[in-house]
Motif scaffolding. Sequence first.
Motif, PDB file in Angstrom:
ATOM      1  N   ILE A 304       0.869  -1.174   0.000  1.00  0.00           N
ATOM      2  CA  ILE A 304       0.000   0.000   0.000  1.00  0.00           C
ATOM      3  C   ILE A 304       0.905   1.223   0.000  1.00  0.00           C
ATOM      4  O   ILE A 304       1.605   1.492   0.975  1.00  0.00           O
ATOM      5  N   LYS A 305       0.917   1.937  -1.106  1.00  0.00           N
ATOM      6  CA  LYS A 305       1.794   3.108  -1.274  1.00  0.00           C
ATOM      7  C   LYS A 305       1.019   4.365  -0.930  1.00  0.00           C
ATOM      8  O   LYS A 305      -0.021   4.662  -1.517  1.00  0.00           O
ATOM      9  N   THR A 306       1.511   5.119   0.054  1.00  0.00           N
ATOM     10  CA  THR A 306       0.889   6.386   0.445  1.00  0.00           C
ATOM     11  C   THR A 306       1.820   7.542   0.080  1.00  0.00           C
ATOM     12  O   THR A 306       2.981   7.334  -0.265  1.00  0.00           O
ATOM     13  N   LYS A 307       1.309   8.758   0.178  1.00  0.00           N
ATOM     14  CA  LYS A 307       2.145   9.924  -0.105  1.00  0.00           C
ATOM     15  C   LYS A 307       3.144  10.182   1.009  1.00  0.00           C
ATOM     16  O   LYS A 307       4.120  10.918   0.819  1.00  0.00           O
ATOM     17  N   GLY A 308       2.887   9.640   2.189  1.00  0.00           N
ATOM     18  CA  GLY A 308       3.852   9.758   3.270  1.00  0.00           C
ATOM     19  C   GLY A 308       3.798  11.062   4.031  1.00  0.00           C
ATOM     20  O   GLY A 308       4.607  11.280   4.933  1.00  0.00           O
ATOM     21  N   ASP A 309       2.846  11.945   3.686  1.00  0.00           N
ATOM     22  CA  ASP A 309       2.750  13.204   4.417  1.00  0.00           C
ATOM     23  C   ASP A 309       1.838  13.047   5.633  1.00  0.00           C
ATOM     24  O   ASP A 309       1.288  11.966   5.896  1.00  0.00           O
ATOM     25  N   GLN A 310       1.681  14.130   6.394  1.00  0.00           N
ATOM     26  CA  GLN A 310       0.898  14.044   7.627  1.00  0.00           C
ATOM     27  C   GLN A 310      -0.555  13.686   7.359  1.00  0.00           C
ATOM     28  O   GLN A 310      -1.174  12.927   8.118  1.00  0.00           O
ATOM     29  N   LYS A 311      -1.116  14.212   6.266  1.00  0.00           N
ATOM     30  CA  LYS A 311      -2.508  13.900   5.941  1.00  0.00           C
ATOM     31  C   LYS A 311      -2.674  12.421   5.658  1.00  0.00           C
ATOM     32  O   LYS A 311      -3.642  11.789   6.095  1.00  0.00           O
ATOM     33  N   ALA A 312      -1.712  11.857   4.925  1.00  0.00           N
ATOM     34  CA  ALA A 312      -1.780  10.428   4.614  1.00  0.00           C
ATOM     35  C   ALA A 312      -1.641   9.587   5.879  1.00  0.00           C
ATOM     36  O   ALA A 312      -2.338   8.570   6.039  1.00  0.00           O
ATOM     37  N   ARG A 313      -0.773  10.007   6.779  1.00  0.00           N
ATOM     38  CA  ARG A 313      -0.587   9.245   8.025  1.00  0.00           C
ATOM     39  C   ARG A 313      -1.838   9.313   8.892  1.00  0.00           C
ATOM     40  O   ARG A 313      -2.238   8.312   9.502  1.00  0.00           O
ATOM     41  N   ARG A 314      -2.462  10.498   8.955  1.00  0.00           N
ATOM     42  CA  ARG A 314      -3.703  10.617   9.728  1.00  0.00           C
ATOM     43  C   ARG A 314      -4.794   9.736   9.128  1.00  0.00           C
ATOM     44  O   ARG A 314      -5.579   9.114   9.847  1.00  0.00           O
ATOM     45  N   PHE A 315      -4.845   9.692   7.800  1.00  0.00           N
ATOM     46  CA  PHE A 315      -5.841   8.879   7.122  1.00  0.00           C
ATOM     47  C   PHE A 315      -5.642   7.402   7.445  1.00  0.00           C
ATOM     48  O   PHE A 315      -6.608   6.682   7.776  1.00  0.00           O
ATOM     49  N   MET A 316      -4.417   6.920   7.364  1.00  0.00           N
ATOM     50  CA  MET A 316      -4.144   5.517   7.647  1.00  0.00           C
ATOM     51  C   MET A 316      -4.397   5.190   9.123  1.00  0.00           C
ATOM     52  O   MET A 316      -4.876   4.088   9.443  1.00  0.00           O
ATOM     53  N   THR A 317      -4.098   6.138   9.996  1.00  0.00           N
ATOM     54  CA  THR A 317      -4.358   5.915  11.420  1.00  0.00           C
ATOM     55  C   THR A 317      -5.856   5.822  11.678  1.00  0.00           C
ATOM     56  O   THR A 317      -6.317   5.008  12.495  1.00  0.00           O
ATOM     57  N   ARG A 318      -6.640   6.651  11.008  1.00  0.00           N
ATOM     58  CA  ARG A 318      -8.103   6.574  11.159  1.00  0.00           C
ATOM     59  C   ARG A 318      -8.624   5.206  10.728  1.00  0.00           C
ATOM     60  O   ARG A 318      -9.517   4.635  11.366  1.00  0.00           O
ATOM     61  N   LEU A 319      -8.038   4.655   9.675  1.00  0.00           N
ATOM     62  CA  LEU A 319      -8.498   3.364   9.166  1.00  0.00           C
ATOM     63  C   LEU A 319      -8.057   2.195  10.037  1.00  0.00           C
ATOM     64  O   LEU A 319      -8.849   1.274  10.302  1.00  0.00           O
ATOM     65  N   PHE A 320      -6.804   2.215  10.507  1.00  0.00           N
ATOM     66  CA  PHE A 320      -6.230   1.013  11.111  1.00  0.00           C
ATOM     67  C   PHE A 320      -5.689   1.207  12.523  1.00  0.00           C
ATOM     68  O   PHE A 320      -5.219   0.241  13.130  1.00  0.00           O
ATOM     69  N   GLY A 321      -5.744   2.432  13.052  1.00  0.00           N
ATOM     70  CA  GLY A 321      -5.240   2.666  14.390  1.00  0.00           C
ATOM     71  C   GLY A 321      -3.750   2.974  14.406  1.00  0.00           C
ATOM     72  O   GLY A 321      -3.090   2.970  13.362  1.00  0.00           O
ATOM     73  N   GLU A 322      -3.227   3.223  15.589  1.00  0.00           N
ATOM     74  CA  GLU A 322      -1.829   3.626  15.739  1.00  0.00           C
ATOM     75  C   GLU A 322      -0.849   2.492  15.443  1.00  0.00           C
ATOM     76  O   GLU A 322       0.196   2.701  14.840  1.00  0.00           O
ATOM     77  N   ASN A 323      -1.171   1.293  15.887  1.00  0.00           N
ATOM     78  CA  ASN A 323      -0.263   0.154  15.712  1.00  0.00           C
ATOM     79  C   ASN A 323      -1.031  -1.017  15.095  1.00  0.00           C
ATOM     80  O   ASN A 323      -1.382  -1.980  15.789  1.00  0.00           O
TER      81      ASN A 323
END
Length: 452
Positions: A304-323
């Motif tokens: 899963i390739k993301t842009k790696g910026d803060q918005k992308a990290r927040r998005f992935m955290t919303r979907l799957f949690g911190e860990n």
Amino acid sequence: MNYAAVRYRAIEKISSPILTAMARMNMARAAAVFIGAHMRTEQSAEGAHPVNIVYLPKPGHTEDIMACFKGRERYGILTLDRKLVKAVFAAFLPKTMDDNNYKTADAQANAAKLRLRAFWVRVLKYLQPSLNFHALFTGNFSYASEQELAAACTELGVPFIALHKECMKTPGLRPFYVDVYKTRKIPFQGTAICNYNEMETGIQAEAGVFDPDRIKIVGMPRLSRVHWRREDLVRSGNKADAPTILFFSFNSKAGLPVLGRKIPGSYETLQAGLEKLNVERASDACHHALVNLARENPGIKVIIKTKGDQKARRFMTRLFGENPDFPSNLHLAEGGDLLDMLSQATVAASFNSTTLFEAIALDKPVVVPWFYEITDPALKPYILDMDDAVLYAHSEEEFCSMLKDLALKPHEGGRELSQTSQRLLEKWCGNPDGKTGDRVRQVLDSLLSKSD
């Protein structure tokens, strides 16, 4: 140790505040020395008529610049970190005067812009002779922090060229961006704009952001690397090491109208009809489906390739949690060379993403989700038309089954592209031939010959 990450944090936390303080104290000579010390030479110019370019790194733009100039011995390549340009900007203007809020009738703000421009003129007069650069490149004509730098370059006769990378404007986005360009942005103060395609060029011309005679359609430079890699794959017969699915992450507003701002929430609220447009359910479903597919098929590698910026990290955290508890065959990729990932993938997938054109150019099978909100007729004008160059999955189940089957199915990549694929690459990317770099260099050389 990740040197790039350490350098990034050092410039952000240490160098930028120092440079802002220098600019506030009007220390142009010191600022020039300071900026020069931070600039890096990525390639030295050679030959009888060397040309040195400076570019402002940003994902996508960096790859475009390298595709145009890397390995061309006549051209030297220097990098100027955009955070340093933003640091100078911060000494004169508030961050709320951002890319989508730079046009203003406020006399105090416009006076500050002129002071910022004058400061850049003085900095460049010290900096340019010491580094002997001939032109500057950026990735968008309207980055707020670079507007007065562009004007200063123009005043000094140094070409400032926007190799504009935000060009995937569907018919639905055209009126939106014409209005944004007219009402939110000032006319480009640089020397030339190089676009990927006719759609973006038409929007800029209609909005009056620049002299149409100085807007050139050159195509997407980084796509040339893909054409070259496809040809290499034909010669080498290279195949993926293992069945691999490469999914380009997309969020709820992929390809839909948004107005990014430097305000709380990061986005300005649009009028109701535009604000409600989203593909959130489809986006969430695709991401969860990829995780489940990986868990059920340990022999298939899923990236899963993301842009790696803060918005992308927040998005992935919303979907799957911190860990998140991902299976070992699923990998989240933030950095890395996209072309290398594509080369090793057996199938690619996403929605409304420029990267899918790169997959098509590499002759990889592409799957596009076509379910939930994506099928809403209201979204049709905003969706990239990829015709039959891709496969469309009409449910979550079909999305997974297509990806699984294509990942496991041998595919003779690197063939001659179909007429449909070539037509799409011409329409959206302006680069069906791998010669965009030639066209960009011609634009630069023409500008330099006029300035001599």
